[in-house]
Design an enzyme around this catalytic site. Structure first.
Site, PDB file in Angstrom:
ATOM      1  N   ARG A 158       0.930  -1.211  -0.059  1.00 35.47           N
ATOM      2  CA  ARG A 158      -0.050  -0.099   0.138  1.00 35.47           C
ATOM      3  C   ARG A 158       0.927   1.157  -0.172  1.00 35.47           C
ATOM      4  O   ARG A 158       0.570   2.140  -0.720  1.00 35.47           O
ATOM      5  CB  ARG A 158      -1.011   0.147   1.147  1.00 35.47           C
ATOM      6  CG  ARG A 158      -2.230  -0.940   1.201  1.00 35.47           C
ATOM      7  CD  ARG A 158      -2.936  -0.942   2.476  1.00 35.47           C
ATOM      8  NE  ARG A 158      -2.175  -1.752   3.317  1.00 35.47           N
ATOM      9  CZ  ARG A 158      -2.523  -2.759   3.979  1.00 35.47           C
ATOM     10  NH1 ARG A 158      -3.620  -3.219   3.555  1.00 35.47           N
ATOM     11  NH2 ARG A 158      -1.781  -3.553   4.967  1.00 35.47           N
ATOM     12  N   ARG A 238      10.852   0.074   8.488  1.00 40.11           N
ATOM     13  CA  ARG A 238      11.369  -0.084   9.800  1.00 40.11           C
ATOM     14  C   ARG A 238      12.888  -0.238   9.570  1.00 40.11           C
ATOM     15  O   ARG A 238      13.396  -0.505   8.592  1.00 40.11           O
ATOM     16  CB  ARG A 238      10.820  -1.784  10.206  1.00 40.11           C
ATOM     17  CG  ARG A 238       9.439  -1.750  10.783  1.00 40.11           C
ATOM     18  CD  ARG A 238       9.277  -1.224  11.906  1.00 40.11           C
ATOM     19  NE  ARG A 238       7.814  -1.297  12.514  1.00 40.11           N
ATOM     20  CZ  ARG A 238       6.777  -0.279  12.060  1.00 40.11           C
ATOM     21  NH1 ARG A 238       7.235   0.848  11.452  1.00 40.11           N
ATOM     22  NH2 ARG A 238       5.788  -0.234  12.784  1.00 40.11           N
ATOM     23  N   GLU A 267      15.378   2.088  18.041  1.00 39.10           N
ATOM     24  CA  GLU A 267      14.645   3.516  18.248  1.00 39.10           C
ATOM     25  C   GLU A 267      14.434   3.408  19.854  1.00 39.10           C
ATOM     26  O   GLU A 267      14.014   2.462  20.356  1.00 39.10           O
ATOM     27  CB  GLU A 267      13.312   3.663  17.440  1.00 39.10           C
ATOM     28  CG  GLU A 267      13.527   3.614  15.996  1.00 39.10           C
ATOM     29  CD  GLU A 267      12.413   3.834  15.327  1.00 39.10           C
ATOM     30  OE1 GLU A 267      11.213   3.875  15.782  1.00 39.10           O
ATOM     31  OE2 GLU A 267      12.344   3.856  13.973  1.00 39.10           O
ATOM     32  N   HIS A 285      10.680   9.187  13.511  1.00 38.38           N
ATOM     33  CA  HIS A 285       9.416   8.017  13.206  1.00 38.38           C
ATOM     34  C   HIS A 285       8.141   8.780  13.091  1.00 38.38           C
ATOM     35  O   HIS A 285       7.164   8.755  13.835  1.00 38.38           O
ATOM     36  CB  HIS A 285       9.451   7.087  14.312  1.00 38.38           C
ATOM     37  CG  HIS A 285       8.686   5.729  13.670  1.00 38.38           C
ATOM     38  ND1 HIS A 285       9.067   4.326  14.178  1.00 38.38           N
ATOM     39  CD2 HIS A 285       7.575   5.739  13.034  1.00 38.38           C
ATOM     40  CE1 HIS A 285       8.043   3.672  13.535  1.00 38.38           C
ATOM     41  NE2 HIS A 285       7.195   4.301  12.918  1.00 38.38           N
TER      42      HIS A 285
HETATM   43  C1  8YV Z   1       3.041   4.442  13.698  1.00 33.37           C
HETATM   44  C2  8YV Z   1       4.037   3.018  12.127  1.00 33.37           C
HETATM   45  O1  8YV Z   1       3.030   5.777  14.050  1.00 33.37           O
HETATM   46  O2  8YV Z   1       2.062   2.074  11.800  1.00 33.37           O
HETATM   47  C3  8YV Z   1       3.379   1.963  11.652  1.00 33.37           C
HETATM   48  O3  8YV Z   1       3.692   0.830  11.524  1.00 33.37           O
HETATM   49  O4  8YV Z   1       5.363   2.682  12.137  1.00 33.37           O
HETATM   50  C4  8YV Z   1       3.626   4.265  12.371  1.00 33.37           C
HETATM   51  O5  8YV Z   1       2.818   4.636  11.412  1.00 33.37           O
HETATM   52  C5  8YV Z   1       3.832   3.723  14.840  1.00 33.37           C
HETATM   53  O6  8YV Z   1       3.714   2.159  14.651  1.00 33.37           O
HETATM   54  C6  8YV Z   1       3.279   4.127  15.987  1.00 33.37           C
HETATM   55  O7  8YV Z   1       2.024   3.773  16.254  1.00 33.37           O
END
Ligand code: 8YV
Length: 319
Positions: A158, A238, A267, A285
């Site tokens: 996506r 990631r 992180e 992030h």
């Molecule tokens: C989020 C992300 O903000 O959705 C994900 O996988 O990396 C980010 O959009 C994060 O996971 C914290 O909620």
């Protein structure tokens, strides 16, 4: 019947917290302090469901804790590399995530990092802020245009598609990509290549859009070594998907031109060697960090909880 007991591990936006507080016997985290491993293990014994996020490591020993009560984990995030999904499946814990609602916001940040990297935004801004700007020059601060250049997408899911669409239709980039399965129904021109190596070596900008959470980084030192010296690497997925040490080395030695990174291996720790580099834009992030999207993510997590406790199909079930 008593309301299910739900722990929300981090602070969420107001409308989401209000909704959860109305519907559940909920414990919120107004301090927003990250949970420790022992907090999470204790929570596994005390609640019916957790609403965690990327900062919560729900590994195998945590999910397997003696006396576990949690039956459902509604992760706030599309990525769930913080959760040991195989263990969750084995022990029968239902897990959901929050896809779709953050696709555009994250693709916007990927595009921003593509532009920031290729135009040297950080180095130029640092020069200005540090009082080193001597005035306009025709030949200083020259970046690279992205029009007609090749964007290599690794992972045409996506967010990969949304990024490629922006780059192709908005910025005139040519798209090549690597995806394990064939990516059908693209509404822009893109060439699927047979390997990550091929994408890395042909692209002027590489953008990473794979889930992470594997034992080893998908993008290895060898892949990075195969990039053009003029190329840029962007990662909004990631940190553990890229060999971060190899990336830092390549950037420091000028073997690639620059990078734009929104995610990191451990992180919130970001190595000094990376922070010192001028040819890199670093963000903490924030791919999905808009008011609208963070509320939509929380609401989708709540929809999943509601469906679970009503015995209905979840809108976005992982296992
Ligand atoms: C989020 C992300 O903000 O959705 C994900 O996988 O990396 C980010 O959009 C994060 O996971 C914290 O909620």
């Amino acid at each position: 019947m008593p309301k299910p007991k739900v722990l929300v591990t981090r602070k969420l936006t107001g409308p989401v917290e209000d909704r959860l507080a109305g519907d559940y016997d909920v414990v919120l985290n107004p301090s927003d302090r990250p949970m420790t491993a022992s907090d999470l293990a204790a929570a596994m014994r005390s609640y019916d469901a957790l609403v965690p996020t990327v900062s919560d490591q729900l590994n195998s020993s945590c999910l397997n804790v003696d006396g576990r009560r949690v039956r459902m984990i509604a992760n706030v995030g599309v990525g769930y590399s913080n959760i040991d999904i195989d263990t969750a499946r084995d022990v029968g814990i239902v897990v959901s995530n929050t896809p779709d609602v953050l696709t555009d916001a994250t693709a916007d940040i990927a595009m921003m990092l593509i532009l920031a990297a290729s135009r040297g935004a950080y180095a130029a801004e640092a020069k200005l802020r540090e009082g080193r700007w001597a005035g306009f020059s025709v030949v200083d601060d020259l970046g690279t245009g992205i029009q007609d250049k090749v964007l290599g997408i690794v992972g045409m899911g996506r967010i990969g598609r949304a990024t490629a669409r922006r780059a192709a239709m908005g910025f005139g980039m040519r798209i090549v990509f690597y995806n394990r399965s064939s990516a059908e129904d693209l509404d822009f021109e893109a060439e699927r290549l047979g390997s990550i190596d091929a994408v890395m070596s042909q692209a002027d900008v590489v953008s990473i859009h794979v889930p992470g959470g594997g034992a080893n980084p998908l993008i290895t030192a060898k892949h990075i070594a195969g990039m053009k010296p003029s190329a840029y690497l962007v990662n909004t997925a990631r940190g553990d998907s890229v060999d971060q040490a190899a990336l830092i080395e390549a950037l420091a030695e000028g073997r690639i031109a620059g990078a734009g990174l929104d995610v990191f291996e451990n992180e919130p720790s970001v190595p000094d060697a990376l922070r010192r580099l001028r040819n890199v834009t670093l963000l903490p992030h924030i791919g999905s960090a808009t008011e609208e999207v963070r509320t939509a993510m929380g609401m989708l997590a709540a929809d999943n909880l509601d469906a679970f406790f009503a015995g209905e199909n979840l809108p976005s079930r992982v296992v």
